[in-house]
Scaffold this active site. Structure first.
Site, short mmCIF file in Angstrom:
data_model
loop_
_atom_site.label_atom_id
_atom_site.label_comp_id
_atom_site.label_asym_id
_atom_site.label_seq_id
_atom_site.Cartn_x
_atom_site.Cartn_y
_atom_site.Cartn_z
N PRO A 165 0.83 -1.21 0.00
CA PRO A 165 0.00 0.00 0.00
C PRO A 165 0.87 1.27 0.00
O PRO A 165 1.80 1.38 0.79
CB PRO A 165 -0.78 -0.11 1.31
CG PRO A 165 -0.57 -1.49 1.82
CD PRO A 165 0.70 -1.99 1.23
N GLU A 166 0.58 2.15 -0.93
CA GLU A 166 1.27 3.45 -0.99
C GLU A 166 0.24 4.53 -0.63
O GLU A 166 -0.86 4.21 -0.20
CB GLU A 166 1.86 3.66 -2.39
CG GLU A 166 2.84 2.55 -2.77
CD GLU A 166 3.44 2.73 -4.17
OE1 GLU A 166 3.57 3.87 -4.62
OE2 GLU A 166 3.77 1.71 -4.78
N LYS A 168 2.58 7.33 3.96
CA LYS A 168 1.87 6.05 4.06
C LYS A 168 1.44 5.74 5.49
O LYS A 168 0.98 4.64 5.78
CB LYS A 168 2.78 4.92 3.57
CG LYS A 168 3.37 5.15 2.19
CD LYS A 168 4.28 3.99 1.82
CE LYS A 168 5.40 4.43 0.92
NZ LYS A 168 6.37 3.36 0.69
N HIS A 172 -4.58 -14.74 9.33
CA HIS A 172 -3.70 -13.60 9.60
C HIS A 172 -4.43 -12.41 10.21
O HIS A 172 -4.02 -11.27 10.04
CB HIS A 172 -2.97 -13.14 8.33
CG HIS A 172 -2.36 -14.25 7.54
ND1 HIS A 172 -1.32 -15.00 8.03
CD2 HIS A 172 -2.66 -14.75 6.32
CE1 HIS A 172 -1.00 -15.92 7.14
NE2 HIS A 172 -1.79 -15.80 6.09
N ARG A 200 2.10 -10.87 5.83
CA ARG A 200 3.56 -10.86 5.97
C ARG A 200 4.03 -10.17 7.25
O ARG A 200 5.22 -10.20 7.56
CB ARG A 200 4.19 -10.23 4.72
CG ARG A 200 3.84 -11.08 3.49
CD ARG A 200 4.62 -10.70 2.29
NE ARG A 200 6.05 -10.85 2.48
CZ ARG A 200 6.96 -10.49 1.58
NH1 ARG A 200 6.57 -9.98 0.44
NH2 ARG A 200 8.24 -10.65 1.82
N ARG A 246 21.39 16.40 -5.04
CA ARG A 246 21.23 15.00 -4.66
C ARG A 246 21.81 14.07 -5.71
O ARG A 246 21.53 14.23 -6.90
CB ARG A 246 19.76 14.65 -4.44
CG ARG A 246 19.15 15.37 -3.27
CD ARG A 246 19.66 14.80 -1.97
NE ARG A 246 19.42 15.72 -0.85
CZ ARG A 246 20.00 15.63 0.32
NH1 ARG A 246 20.90 14.68 0.54
NH2 ARG A 246 19.72 16.48 1.27
N ARG A 258 15.00 -2.43 -5.42
CA ARG A 258 13.64 -2.65 -5.90
C ARG A 258 13.62 -2.75 -7.42
O ARG A 258 14.38 -2.08 -8.10
CB ARG A 258 12.72 -1.48 -5.49
CG ARG A 258 12.79 -1.11 -4.03
CD ARG A 258 12.18 -2.17 -3.13
NE ARG A 258 10.78 -2.42 -3.46
CZ ARG A 258 9.78 -1.66 -3.03
NH1 ARG A 258 9.99 -0.63 -2.26
NH2 ARG A 258 8.53 -1.95 -3.37
#
Ligand SMILES: [Zn+2]
Length: 305
Positions: A2-3, A58, A112, A132, A171, A280
């Site tokens: 989830p974002e 989030k 769960h 998880r 950056r 990622r």
């Protein structure tokens, strides 16, 4: 995972279903998903009314009013000993597979299910499930919540173009890693970072500090537009994300690059590729997102986190 759009969807669902209601009995089935002591968590959250809902990136924070007088005298033993009888926050981080749903108390327990919080009236409850178990629930004081939120970068839909451009300045590393770093900008994860870079036609290995002004502007606009659209469509569901009613999000058909490696780009027809950046998988179109002359290096192998 989830974002921001998924968390915002959960927040809106809670606003519709839980705001103004009292949380009564709290049952923790698995203390692993609780930050700190599970018993204190349960005592801290029970018998309080949901006063407001907040989100940063989030992270979702449910503001709870002071415990009821009768409850403070009865069930919530120890609330006074912590010295802050006022409001507190139930902070929820969904991690990879966390879900908050409102269901009838009589509904059978899904696998769960780690925490159950009964809602006033007795017929419904809020359940936290997490296959998880990377998500966490935490009971924190207003000062603790301020501390947590202040360590996070600006909320992605709120950041101004000037602030965004300023934050990129100087950056190094890959822009993809920069977008994922919650201390720089909060809310983006792998899905929307890949989609925003595609929309802005920027290669994921481009260096943040080397983006030209029009590129930075395009990226800022792409981030805002994609998050807005994803919120309107109640987020993206791949494996586990559902809203408060248990429904999946509708953004998945809109994805242009995420999890499409090997498929043709819908804009130019070239094959979507995948690179590992910041540990990622990063999906991009080599046609629409040309590699700049100077880039950050891709990660050679998946780094353990
Ligand atoms: Zn393309």
């Amino acid at each position: 995972m989830p974002e921001l759009p998924e968390v915002e969807t959960v927040l809106r669902g809670l606003r519709a279903r839980v705001l103004g209601r009292r949380l009564t009995e709290v049952v923790v089935h698995n203390a692993l998903v609780i930050h700190g002591d599970a018993e204190r968590f349960a005592e801290g959250v029970a018998h309080r009314r949901v006063e407001a809902l907040r989100r940063k990136g989030k992270a979702l924070a449910i503001e709870l009013g002071a415990p009821d007088g009768d409850a403070a005298a009865g069930r919530v033993i120890g609330a006074g000993s912590r010295g802050t009888p006022g409001a507190c926050f139930l902070l929820v981080r969904l991690g990879m597979t966390g879900q908050l749903v409102v269901v009838p108390r009589a509904a059978s327990l899904e696998p769960h299910t780690h925490v159950r919080i009964a809602l006033e009236g007795g017929a419904e409850e809020l359940r936290y499930t997490d296959a998880r178990r990377f998500g966490r629930l935490r009971c924190c004081s207003p000062a603790e919540l301020d501390g947590i939120f202040s360590r996070m970068g600006p909320d992605a839909p709120e950041i101004s173009e000037a602030e965004f451009s300023r934050a990129l300045r100087g950056r190094r590393g890959a822009i993809k890693g920069w977008l994922l770093n919650q201390q720089r900008l909060s809310g983006l994860g792998n899905i929307y970072a890949d989609e925003a870079l595609f929309a802005a036609r920027i290669h994921p290995l481009a260096q943040p500090g080397r983006l030209r002004a029009p590129e930075a502007r395009r990226l800022h606009r792409a981030v805002q537009k994609i998050l807005k659209r994803a919120i309107e469509l109640q987020g993206t569901s791949f494996r586990d994300y559902v809203d408060i009613e248990g429904r999946p999000g509708n953004f998945a058909p809109r994805l242009r690059v995420y999890q499409r490696s090997g498929a043709p780009c819908r804009r130019c027809g070239k094959t979507i590729r995948r690179l590992i950046i910041a540990g990622r998988g990063s999906h991009f179109c080599p046609g629409c997102q040309p590699r700049p002359r100077s880039t950050a290096q891709p990660t050679r192998k998946k780094t353990p986190r």
